[in-house]
Design a protein around this motif. Structure first.
Motif, PDB file in Angstrom:
ATOM      1  N   VAL A  65     -28.267 -33.336 -31.172  1.00 59.33           N
ATOM      2  CA  VAL A  65     -28.290 -33.862 -29.806  1.00 59.33           C
ATOM      3  C   VAL A  65     -27.590 -35.222 -29.763  1.00 59.33           C
ATOM      4  O   VAL A  65     -26.873 -35.530 -28.803  1.00 59.33           O
ATOM      5  CB  VAL A  65     -29.734 -33.941 -29.265  1.00 59.33           C
ATOM      6  CG1 VAL A  65     -29.762 -34.527 -27.862  1.00 59.33           C
ATOM      7  CG2 VAL A  65     -30.371 -32.558 -29.271  1.00 59.33           C
ATOM      8  N   ASN A  86     -32.468 -39.180 -18.416  1.00 58.15           N
ATOM      9  CA  ASN A  86     -32.700 -37.745 -18.628  1.00 58.15           C
ATOM     10  C   ASN A  86     -32.317 -37.328 -20.040  1.00 58.15           C
ATOM     11  O   ASN A  86     -33.043 -36.568 -20.695  1.00 58.15           O
ATOM     12  CB  ASN A  86     -31.935 -36.911 -17.607  1.00 58.15           C
ATOM     13  CG  ASN A  86     -32.522 -37.005 -16.221  1.00 58.15           C
ATOM     14  OD1 ASN A  86     -33.693 -37.350 -16.053  1.00 58.15           O
ATOM     15  ND2 ASN A  86     -31.716 -36.715 -15.223  1.00 58.15           N
ATOM     16  N   LYS A  89     -34.975 -38.682 -22.517  1.00 56.48           N
ATOM     17  CA  LYS A  89     -36.218 -37.915 -22.413  1.00 56.48           C
ATOM     18  C   LYS A  89     -36.069 -36.564 -23.128  1.00 56.48           C
ATOM     19  O   LYS A  89     -36.938 -36.162 -23.910  1.00 56.48           O
ATOM     20  CB  LYS A  89     -36.571 -37.708 -20.938  1.00 56.48           C
ATOM     21  CG  LYS A  89     -37.904 -37.031 -20.692  1.00 56.48           C
ATOM     22  CD  LYS A  89     -38.217 -36.977 -19.220  1.00 56.48           C
ATOM     23  CE  LYS A  89     -37.738 -35.647 -18.704  1.00 56.48           C
ATOM     24  NZ  LYS A  89     -38.012 -35.396 -17.303  1.00 56.48           N
ATOM     25  N   ASP A  90     -34.949 -35.886 -22.894  1.00 56.41           N
ATOM     26  CA  ASP A  90     -34.716 -34.590 -23.541  1.00 56.41           C
ATOM     27  C   ASP A  90     -34.473 -34.738 -25.041  1.00 56.41           C
ATOM     28  O   ASP A  90     -34.914 -33.904 -25.837  1.00 56.41           O
ATOM     29  CB  ASP A  90     -33.533 -33.867 -22.893  1.00 56.41           C
ATOM     30  CG  ASP A  90     -33.859 -33.386 -21.491  1.00 56.41           C
ATOM     31  OD1 ASP A  90     -35.066 -33.291 -21.153  1.00 56.41           O
ATOM     32  OD2 ASP A  90     -32.919 -33.120 -20.719  1.00 56.41           O
ATOM     33  N   TRP A  91     -33.766 -35.784 -25.441  1.00 58.19           N
ATOM     34  CA  TRP A  91     -33.496 -36.024 -26.868  1.00 58.19           C
ATOM     35  C   TRP A  91     -34.802 -36.245 -27.621  1.00 58.19           C
ATOM     36  O   TRP A  91     -34.994 -35.737 -28.715  1.00 58.19           O
ATOM     37  CB  TRP A  91     -32.550 -37.204 -27.024  1.00 58.19           C
ATOM     38  CG  TRP A  91     -32.096 -37.475 -28.422  1.00 58.19           C
ATOM     39  CD1 TRP A  91     -31.937 -36.567 -29.441  1.00 58.19           C
ATOM     40  CD2 TRP A  91     -31.726 -38.731 -28.961  1.00 58.19           C
ATOM     41  NE1 TRP A  91     -31.480 -37.199 -30.575  1.00 58.19           N
ATOM     42  CE2 TRP A  91     -31.343 -38.533 -30.299  1.00 58.19           C
ATOM     43  CE3 TRP A  91     -31.666 -40.021 -28.443  1.00 58.19           C
ATOM     44  CZ2 TRP A  91     -30.918 -39.561 -31.127  1.00 58.19           C
ATOM     45  CZ3 TRP A  91     -31.222 -41.047 -29.256  1.00 58.19           C
ATOM     46  CH2 TRP A  91     -30.859 -40.821 -30.599  1.00 58.19           C
ATOM     47  N   LYS A  93     -37.585 -34.982 -27.126  1.00 60.85           N
ATOM     48  CA  LYS A  93     -38.264 -33.701 -27.366  1.00 60.85           C
ATOM     49  C   LYS A  93     -37.786 -33.049 -28.663  1.00 60.85           C
ATOM     50  O   LYS A  93     -38.519 -32.273 -29.272  1.00 60.85           O
ATOM     51  CB  LYS A  93     -38.014 -32.738 -26.196  1.00 60.85           C
ATOM     52  CG  LYS A  93     -38.663 -33.155 -24.906  1.00 60.85           C
ATOM     53  CD  LYS A  93     -38.262 -32.197 -23.795  1.00 60.85           C
ATOM     54  CE  LYS A  93     -38.714 -32.711 -22.436  1.00 60.85           C
ATOM     55  NZ  LYS A  93     -38.196 -31.862 -21.345  1.00 60.85           N
ATOM     56  N   GLU A  94     -36.556 -33.343 -29.067  1.00 63.90           N
ATOM     57  CA  GLU A  94     -35.981 -32.760 -30.290  1.00 63.90           C
ATOM     58  C   GLU A  94     -36.276 -33.602 -31.528  1.00 63.90           C
ATOM     59  O   GLU A  94     -36.051 -33.154 -32.648  1.00 63.90           O
ATOM     60  CB  GLU A  94     -34.464 -32.589 -30.141  1.00 63.90           C
ATOM     61  CG  GLU A  94     -34.061 -31.663 -29.017  1.00 63.90           C
ATOM     62  CD  GLU A  94     -34.618 -30.256 -29.170  1.00 63.90           C
ATOM     63  OE1 GLU A  94     -34.659 -29.741 -30.308  1.00 63.90           O
ATOM     64  OE2 GLU A  94     -35.031 -29.670 -28.150  1.00 63.90           O
TER      65      GLU A  94
END
Length: 138
Positions: A65, A86, A89-91, A93-94
């Motif tokens: 990512v 955004n 926040k998504d990164w 999660k990984e």
């Protein structure tokens, strides 16, 4: 992993394309099935990610990512707050639990070496002959 569906081409029997009246390019649809992208290849050892000035070895998922973000650094998207929030926040999660506890601010992330590696690959690809590209990206 989800398949990526490539665009299909219109072709007449025998695989020959020819123009027809009213802008129609064929009368049958040929689909080669889903395309599964290759597995992620880790960054070379000489390409590092830094957080707050310190080198951090990311997990493969977080590194993949991070590479995506580094590839986009030349685009205006990465300067927009909504995109950055955004993405972060998504990164997260990984990331592993340890990475999430350490990496708390996107502004302290240094994607410079990853970005430089990406730019060098793009430039090398541009300089390849058509034949080299056909062999390499078959």
């Amino acid at each position: 992993m989800h398949p990526v569906f490539l665009s299909s081409s219109w072709a007449l029997a025998g695989g020959k394309k020819r123009s027809m009246k009213d802008g129609v390019n064929g009368n049958s649809l040929e689909h080669n099935g889903p395309y599964f992208p290759p597995e992620y290849q880790p960054l070379p050892d000489n390409v590092r990610f830094y957080y707050d000035g310190k080198e951090v070895k990311l997990s493969l998922a977080a590194e993949e990512v991070a590479l995506f973000f580094a590839q986009m650094l030349d685009h205006d998207y990465t300067t927009k707050n909504v995109f950055r929030e955004n993405f972060f926040k998504d990164w997260r999660k990984e990331m592993t639990h340890e990475e999430r506890s350490l990496i708390k601010d996107l502004d302290k992330c240094d994607f410079g070496e990853i970005h430089a590696m990406h730019k060098a690959k793009v430039e090398a690809r541009k300089n390849m002959s058509k034949e080299e590209k056909l062999v390499k990206f078959k």
